[in-house]
Scaffold this active site. Structure first.
Site, PDB file in Angstrom:
ATOM      1  NE  ARG A   1      -2.831  -1.464   3.218  1.00 17.80           N
ATOM      2  CZ  ARG A   1      -3.240  -1.158   4.456  1.00 17.80           C
ATOM      3  NH1 ARG A   1      -4.012  -0.110   4.655  1.00 17.80           N
ATOM      4  NH2 ARG A   1      -2.873  -1.898   5.473  1.00 17.80           N
TER       5      ARG A   1
ATOM      6  N   GLY B   1       9.298  -3.423  12.297  1.00 17.28           N
ATOM      7  CA  GLY B   1      10.072  -2.420  11.561  1.00 17.28           C
ATOM      8  C   GLY B   1       9.242  -1.270  11.040  1.00 17.28           C
TER       9      GLY B   1
HETATM   10  C1  UD1 Z   1      -0.563  -8.065  13.354  1.00 15.19           C
HETATM   11  C2  UD1 Z   1      -1.138  -8.931  14.445  1.00 15.19           C
HETATM   12  C3  UD1 Z   1      -2.399  -8.282  14.998  1.00 15.19           C
HETATM   13  C4  UD1 Z   1      -2.092  -6.892  15.504  1.00 15.19           C
HETATM   14  C5  UD1 Z   1      -1.434  -6.067  14.404  1.00 15.19           C
HETATM   15  C6  UD1 Z   1      -0.939  -4.764  14.957  1.00 15.19           C
HETATM   16  C7  UD1 Z   1      -0.586 -11.223  13.829  1.00 15.19           C
HETATM   17  C8  UD1 Z   1      -1.092 -12.472  13.247  1.00 15.19           C
HETATM   18  N1  UD1 Z   1      -1.450 -10.223  13.901  1.00 15.19           N
HETATM   19  O1  UD1 Z   1      -1.514  -8.043  12.312  1.00 15.19           O
HETATM   20  O2  UD1 Z   1      -2.914  -9.051  16.049  1.00 15.19           O
HETATM   21  O3  UD1 Z   1      -3.264  -6.260  15.944  1.00 15.19           O
HETATM   22  O4  UD1 Z   1      -0.279  -6.766  13.875  1.00 15.19           O
HETATM   23  O5  UD1 Z   1      -0.530  -3.928  13.926  1.00 15.19           O
HETATM   24  O6  UD1 Z   1       0.547 -11.165  14.252  1.00 15.19           O
HETATM   25  N2  UD1 Z   1       5.736  -9.593   8.824  1.00 15.19           N
HETATM   26  C9  UD1 Z   1       6.836 -10.305   8.436  1.00 15.19           C
HETATM   27  N3  UD1 Z   1       6.673 -11.519   7.902  1.00 15.19           N
HETATM   28  C10 UD1 Z   1       5.447 -12.081   7.717  1.00 15.19           C
HETATM   29  C11 UD1 Z   1       4.322 -11.343   8.116  1.00 15.19           C
HETATM   30  C12 UD1 Z   1       4.497 -10.112   8.670  1.00 15.19           C
HETATM   31  O7  UD1 Z   1       7.969  -9.836   8.585  1.00 15.19           O
HETATM   32  O8  UD1 Z   1       5.394 -13.200   7.212  1.00 15.19           O
HETATM   33  C13 UD1 Z   1       5.909  -8.273   9.401  1.00 15.19           C
HETATM   34  C14 UD1 Z   1       5.290  -7.213   8.491  1.00 15.19           C
HETATM   35  O9  UD1 Z   1       6.283  -6.685   7.626  1.00 15.19           O
HETATM   36  C15 UD1 Z   1       4.822  -6.174   9.475  1.00 15.19           C
HETATM   37  C16 UD1 Z   1       4.518  -6.974  10.726  1.00 15.19           C
HETATM   38  O10 UD1 Z   1       5.196  -8.207  10.601  1.00 15.19           O
HETATM   39  O11 UD1 Z   1       5.834  -5.268   9.784  1.00 15.19           O
HETATM   40  C17 UD1 Z   1       3.024  -7.189  10.942  1.00 15.19           C
HETATM   41  O12 UD1 Z   1       2.511  -7.927   9.859  1.00 15.19           O
HETATM   42  P1  UD1 Z   1       1.073  -7.666   9.278  1.00 15.19           P
HETATM   43  O13 UD1 Z   1       0.782  -8.696   8.275  1.00 15.19           O
HETATM   44  O14 UD1 Z   1       0.945  -6.238   8.907  1.00 15.19           O
HETATM   45  O15 UD1 Z   1       0.206  -7.950  10.579  1.00 15.19           O
HETATM   46  P2  UD1 Z   1      -1.262  -7.527  10.804  1.00 15.19           P
HETATM   47  O16 UD1 Z   1      -2.129  -8.280   9.902  1.00 15.19           O
HETATM   48  O17 UD1 Z   1      -1.360  -6.052  10.819  1.00 15.19           O
END
Ligand code: UD1
Ligand code: CA
Length: 453
Positions: free
Chosen positions: A13, A99
């Site tokens: 996004r 991050g």
């Molecule tokens: C996550 C949480 C959610 C919380 C929210 C807060 C989980 C399953 N959910 O959701 O409970 O309310 O954050 O913002 O943890 N990332 C990786 N590798 C991956 C997936 C994610 O490095 O395989 C990193 C992303 O770059 C990001 C962060 O982890 O910086 C969060 O990932 P994202 O998919 O945005 O989590 P949310 O769905 O927002």
């Protein structure tokens, strides 16, 4: 303590080729903010999980105290932490940060770390007006955390819960490996959720505790340029408030941008629309006019920097006057009471006490003594097309307007240079130097007139 920072996501996004965590907030990548905060907690291991744009991320934030774990495919936050496991010390807890969540304060993290101790599982939670999109904290009748349920997996009733998971957790490390290995991805997003580890901890008899941040903005993440711009404003307002608290006068705290560190002495005043970059120090009683850009500079006490002045490296003594429209470049050193006026550029040059260049001048690779007056339109010709050369102007020299000094050249103490002189040979102490030219006046001259078409 181990700290793991998740930074593998793409950030679709943001609509940018740059990995999300490398977008700048206050002149510094989002991830660098998180790493800097992590460092203040003195972790024994600091691991960044990279994936999208891994090479760029490594290059941007690489440092001896940072290790990287590669998450090839983004299979979820639980899977991401799993990639860091081999780099962690199992005997101490692991704090998980993000991050793209740049503004969490160390004091908030310390509260979570404190609450969890070595044995408990800690979750940083916050109660918000609109919890849409976040994981919800589900508690039992006694108020104990039961589980965290993602928006997409939540029931109607669970979606009404206003306490959300910020994502920041701390966990014992020795047991984490088994917990992560047991995660399943049979959920709405087909991901291995870190949030499911809470239930594993409870099953293992580990107590789950929560802590809250001082302010909600500390837990805000960046997913879009809009959110990035919002966090930039929040951060800048915090910086402005800290300056005001320290006694700095800001004509408008909403119109100052600090992209680095700004240290101010007593009774400093800053007008609107100024940008400070890198390390800037303003001593006591400095006033900065509107629309100045100041980077990597030390400004001496009582100095006045007038409107539209641009400084990109330099130091001034006390009671200097700069601008309006002055430009200092790296290596500019101005002695006490020096004056640099409009459209004067100073680069890699020293001006002694009380020396003045008030109008339309270039001073490059030059040593100027004390009390020198540099007339309007003076140019140091420091570049021969291949190499740079120095100009030396000793104390009490008077330089008439429109003078060129062809370097290397030395002008002795007390010399007077007539207006319009090209100086290409050294001038001895006390001499008057001029180029012989003749002025011719003719009578009867008729100006051309424009032809009629
Ligand atoms: C996550 C949480 C959610 C919380 C929210 C807060 C989980 C399953 N959910 O959701 O409970 O309310 O954050 O913002 O943890 N990332 C990786 N590798 C991956 C997936 C994610 O490095 O395989 C990193 C992303 O770059 C990001 C962060 O982890 O910086 C969060 O990932 P994202 O998919 O945005 O989590 P949310 O769905 O927002
Ligand atoms: Ca997700």
């Amino acid at each position: 303590m181990n700290i793991v920072i998740l930074a593998a996501g793409m950030g679709k996004r943001m609509r940018s080729a740059l990995p999300k965590v490398l977008h700048s907030l206050a002149g510094k990548p989002l991830l660098a903010h998180v790493i800097d905060t992590a460092r203040t907690l003195s972790p024994t291991r600091l691991v960044v999980v990279v994936g999208h744009g891994a090479d760029k991320v490594r290059e941007a934030v690489g440092a001896p105290d940072v290790q990287f774990a590669l998450q090839d495919k983004q299979l979820g936050t639980g899977h991401a932490v799993q990639q860091a496991l081999p780099l962690l010390d199992p005997s101490v807890p692991t704090l998980v940060l993000y991050g793209d969540v740049p503004l969490t304060r160390a004091s908030t993290l310390e509260r979570l770390i404190e609450a969890a101790g070595a044995e408990r599982y800690g979750v940083l939670t916050v109660t918000v007006g609109d919890p849409t999109g976040y994981g919800r904290i589900v508690r039992d009748a006694s108020g104990k955390v039961k589980k965290i349920v993602e928006q997409k997996d939540a029931s109607e009733e669970e979606r009404r819960i206003a306490e959300i998971n910020t994502g920041i957790v701390i966990t014992p490390t020795r047991t984490l490996e088994t917990w992560l290995a047991s995660l399943r991805n049979n959920n709405a997003q087909g991901e291995f959720y870190l949030t499911d580890v809470v239930e594993r901890a409870i099953d293992a008899g580990v107590e789950v505790v929560t802590a809250q941040p001082d302010a909600e903005w500390e837990t805000l993440g960046v997913n879009s340029k809009i959110q990035l711009a919002e966090l930039e404003r929040i951060h800048q307002r915090n910086v402005a408030n800290a300056l005001l608290d320290a006694g700095v006068t800001l004509m408008d705290p909403a119109r100052i941008d600090v992209r680095g560190t700004l240290e101010c002495g007593a009774d400093v005043s800053i007008d609107v629309n100024c940008v400070f970059e890198g390390r800037v120090t303003l001593a006591d009683n400095v006033t900065i006019g509107p629309n100045c850009v100041i980077r990597d500079a030390t400004i001496g006490a009582g100095t006045r920097v007038d409107a539209y002045t641009h400084i990109e490296g330099g130091t001034t003594g006390a009671n200097v006057v700069l601008g309006p429209y002055a430009r200092l470049r790296p290596g500019a050193k101005l002695g006490d009471e020096a004056h640099i006026g409009n459209f004067v550029e100073v680069k890699n040059a020293v001006l002694g006490r009380g020396s003045k260049a008030n109008h339309l001048t270039y001073i490059g690779d030059t040593d100027i003594g004390a009390r020198v007056n540099v007339g309007a339109g003076t140019i140091t010709c420091n570049y021969d097309g291949a190499n740079k050369h120095r100009t030396v102007i000793e104390d009490d020299v008077f330089i008439g307007s429109d003078t060129q000094l062809v370097a290397p050249v030395r002008v002795g103490r007390g010399v007077t240079i007539a207006a319009g002189t090209t100086v290409w040979k050294d001038v001895g102490e006390g001499e008057l130097v001029l180029n012989e030219k003749t002025q011719v006046s003719k009578t009867g001259y008729v100006r051309p007139v424009k032809k009629k078409s």
